[in-house]
Design an enzyme around this catalytic site. Structure first.
Site, PDB file in Angstrom:
ATOM      1  N   HIS A 164       8.937 -14.666   9.869  1.00 23.38           N
ATOM      2  CA  HIS A 164       9.225 -13.481  10.875  1.00 23.38           C
ATOM      3  C   HIS A 164       8.772 -12.056  10.071  1.00 23.38           C
ATOM      4  O   HIS A 164       9.596 -11.016  10.285  1.00 23.38           O
ATOM      5  CB  HIS A 164      10.766 -13.364  10.990  1.00 23.38           C
ATOM      6  CG  HIS A 164      11.134 -14.587  11.663  1.00 23.38           C
ATOM      7  ND1 HIS A 164      11.407 -14.608  13.347  1.00 23.38           N
ATOM      8  CD2 HIS A 164      11.576 -15.798  11.478  1.00 23.38           C
ATOM      9  CE1 HIS A 164      11.611 -15.780  13.856  1.00 23.38           C
ATOM     10  NE2 HIS A 164      11.949 -16.626  12.562  1.00 23.38           N
ATOM     11  N   SER A 294     -13.902   5.165   2.531  1.00 20.27           N
ATOM     12  CA  SER A 294     -13.705   6.574   3.128  1.00 20.27           C
ATOM     13  C   SER A 294     -14.660   7.746   2.913  1.00 20.27           C
ATOM     14  O   SER A 294     -15.186   7.617   1.818  1.00 20.27           O
ATOM     15  CB  SER A 294     -12.194   6.925   2.823  1.00 20.27           C
ATOM     16  OG  SER A 294     -11.956   8.205   3.394  1.00 20.27           O
ATOM     17  N   LYS A 300     -11.045   4.741  -2.009  1.00 23.56           N
ATOM     18  CA  LYS A 300     -10.416   3.876  -1.298  1.00 23.56           C
ATOM     19  C   LYS A 300     -11.506   2.724  -0.891  1.00 23.56           C
ATOM     20  O   LYS A 300     -12.476   2.876  -0.884  1.00 23.56           O
ATOM     21  CB  LYS A 300     -10.386   4.723   0.169  1.00 23.56           C
ATOM     22  CG  LYS A 300      -9.239   3.937   0.782  1.00 23.56           C
ATOM     23  CD  LYS A 300      -8.998   4.930   2.245  1.00 23.56           C
ATOM     24  CE  LYS A 300      -7.626   4.267   3.109  1.00 23.56           C
ATOM     25  NZ  LYS A 300      -8.001   2.875   3.771  1.00 23.56           N
ATOM     26  N   GLU A 307     -12.079  -7.029   8.785  1.00 28.52           N
ATOM     27  CA  GLU A 307     -12.035  -6.614  10.025  1.00 28.52           C
ATOM     28  C   GLU A 307     -13.002  -7.184  10.762  1.00 28.52           C
ATOM     29  O   GLU A 307     -13.184  -7.075  12.262  1.00 28.52           O
ATOM     30  CB  GLU A 307     -12.003  -4.847   9.870  1.00 28.52           C
ATOM     31  CG  GLU A 307     -10.933  -4.263   9.175  1.00 28.52           C
ATOM     32  CD  GLU A 307     -11.001  -2.848   8.663  1.00 28.52           C
ATOM     33  OE1 GLU A 307     -12.150  -2.635   8.470  1.00 28.52           O
ATOM     34  OE2 GLU A 307     -10.238  -2.525   8.017  1.00 28.52           O
TER      35      GLU A 307
END
Length: 439
Positions: A164, A294, A300, A307
């Site tokens: 959960h 980025s 970053k 993805e």
């Protein structure tokens, strides 16, 4: 290599004018398989005494050129066309006749013993069987192996389990990766289990499944030639009319791809979450740094392969919806959404094959474990109090958890304060022992 002159004829021109829909052509693999079928059909028809040997030889030679990709620019018809694929079948007939030369007729010779209704779906089945066998299954084997290797590498790395999305009893990082590897292995098995049906092609049924205008030995002989040349398992359908009227085998394969896509999203989500951070996320594992994440935030790094895999998986799930709808479009003796099914199924197969291999190579193989962070989370989880239940009971363990959470102290501190013996705590709160299956 492409052809400079136009080799198609009038029927192709009509279809080009009728279907300026998407600018996306029928998948090249389908065209190549259709040409291969027609080349072998010509050879077989000559063997059966139905076609002049010289004409058959010229058609077979022309088919080989198409299969080799020499004339890919000669198949301009939009994939969103007549639902039987008749336009593309006629296109291939015309181009083959043109390459074969004077005296070769697109219908009488190239299409002898055939109909769009049996050759086009046969080409789609064989294209899907080919890609699944030679591209997707090997790519899945690579991904399964990469995940299994990480399972072995991380076999002794303890971490907090989560249910959960909340802290749960500990597991090994290697156990999680073994689970991911098993998901891929089962997905591979599901895909492989459909291929026997995909390899059953309706060739020989001609227009409605009766085999009108074809020799009784034609289909079996063509299948044998195709199988010998490719090594694929190609067989007669269980029933000619089922094979002619429905595309259930392709829907079945697409369903297996959808399950694989669902599995891919699950495992890649876990990897993304474990790799989140590096300071404000979980930071349990580190993913390979492949590119700048980025244009404005220096340093970053983003989970780009995750993805990519998730976008591919979403496309596959969407394709399956279209394929399912296409599969519904069977009425009496023919399905009339075969180009749609072909387009989406071959895209799904191709995308998943590429995505699986790239994800294994550019992500999974380079994952490292942040063991210190993982063990800190495991030790700090209040859920490990579960292991105290057999010694002190659920209610007292709940009391310890509640007090530890409210005070910010450790379970051990509170448990000792409430009278739990040290030896009980040492036995019960052994993190690695908790991850061993005692059932």
């Amino acid at each position: 290599m492409t052809t400079m002159q136009q080799l198609w004829g009038g029927e192709t021109d009509k279809a080009v004018k009728n279907f300026p829909v998407s600018g996306e052509r029928v998948p090249t693999r389908v065209v190549h398989w259709l040409a291969r079928i027609k080349g072998d059909a010509a050879v077989v028809n000559a063997e059966l005494g139905l076609l002049d040997q010289a004409i058959a030889d010229r058609i077979a030679a022309a088919a080989n050129e198409i299969v080799d990709g020499q004339h890919d620019d000669q198949f301009p018809i939009d994939v969103f066309q007549t639902g039987s694929g008749t336009s593309t079948n006629m296109n291939v007939n015309e181009v083959l006749a043109s390459i074969a030369g004077e005296g070769v007729h697109a219908n009488d010779h190239v299409n002898m013993g055939q109909s769009s209704n049996d050759t086009f779906p046969s080409a789609v089945h064989l294209a899907a069987l080919d890609v699944a066998t030679h591209e997707l299954l090997p790519a899945l084997t690579k991904l399964e192996a990469s995940l299994a290797a990480k399972a072995t590498e991380f076999a002794d790395v303890v971490k907090s389990g989560r249910t959960h999305m909340m802290d749960a009893v500990p597991v090994m990082l290697g156990q999680e990766f073994a689970g991911y590897s098993a998901q891929v292995r089962l997905g591979k098995e599901r895909v492989a289990a459909t291929l026997e049906h995909v390899g059953q092609i309706p060739l020989g049924g001609t227009a409605t499944g009766t085999g009108l205008n074809t020799h009784p030995e034609f289909a079996a002989k063509v299948r044998a030639r195709l199988e010998a040349a490719t090594g694929l398992t190609i067989s007669a359908p269980l029933d000619a009319f089922e094979a002619q009227a429905s595309r259930d085998a392709l829907v079945e394969l697409s369903g297996a791809l959808k399950v694989l896509a669902v599995s891919s999203i699950k495992l890649s989500n876990d990897i993304r979450l474990m790799g989140s951070g590096p300071r404000a996320g979980l930071g349990e594992i580190e993913l390979p740094s492949l590119q700048k994440g980025s244009s404005i935030m220096p340093g970053k790094v983003n989970p780009v392969m995750v993805e990519m895999l998730q976008q591919v998986s979403a496309q596959v799930i969407g394709n399956d919806t279209a394929i399912t709808h296409g599969g519904i479009q069977g009425a009496f003796e023919l399905n009339v959404a075969i180009p749609l099914i072909a387009r989406n199924l071959l895209q799904s197969l191709h995308f998943l094959a590429n995505a699986a291999e790239l994800f294994a190579q550019n992500c999974v193989d380079g994952i490292t474990a942040n063991t210190e962070q993982l063990e800190t989370y495991a030790e700090g989880s209040l859920a490990v109090a579960t292991a105290l239940n057999p010694f002190i009971g659920y209610d007292k363990a709940s009391q310890i958890v509640t007090e530890a959470h409210a005070s910010g102290r450790t379970l051990r501190e509170v448990a000792l304060e409430l009278g739990v013996e040290q030896k009980v705590l040492d036995e019960a709160l052994n993190m690695r022992a908790m991850t061993t299956n005692q059932h």
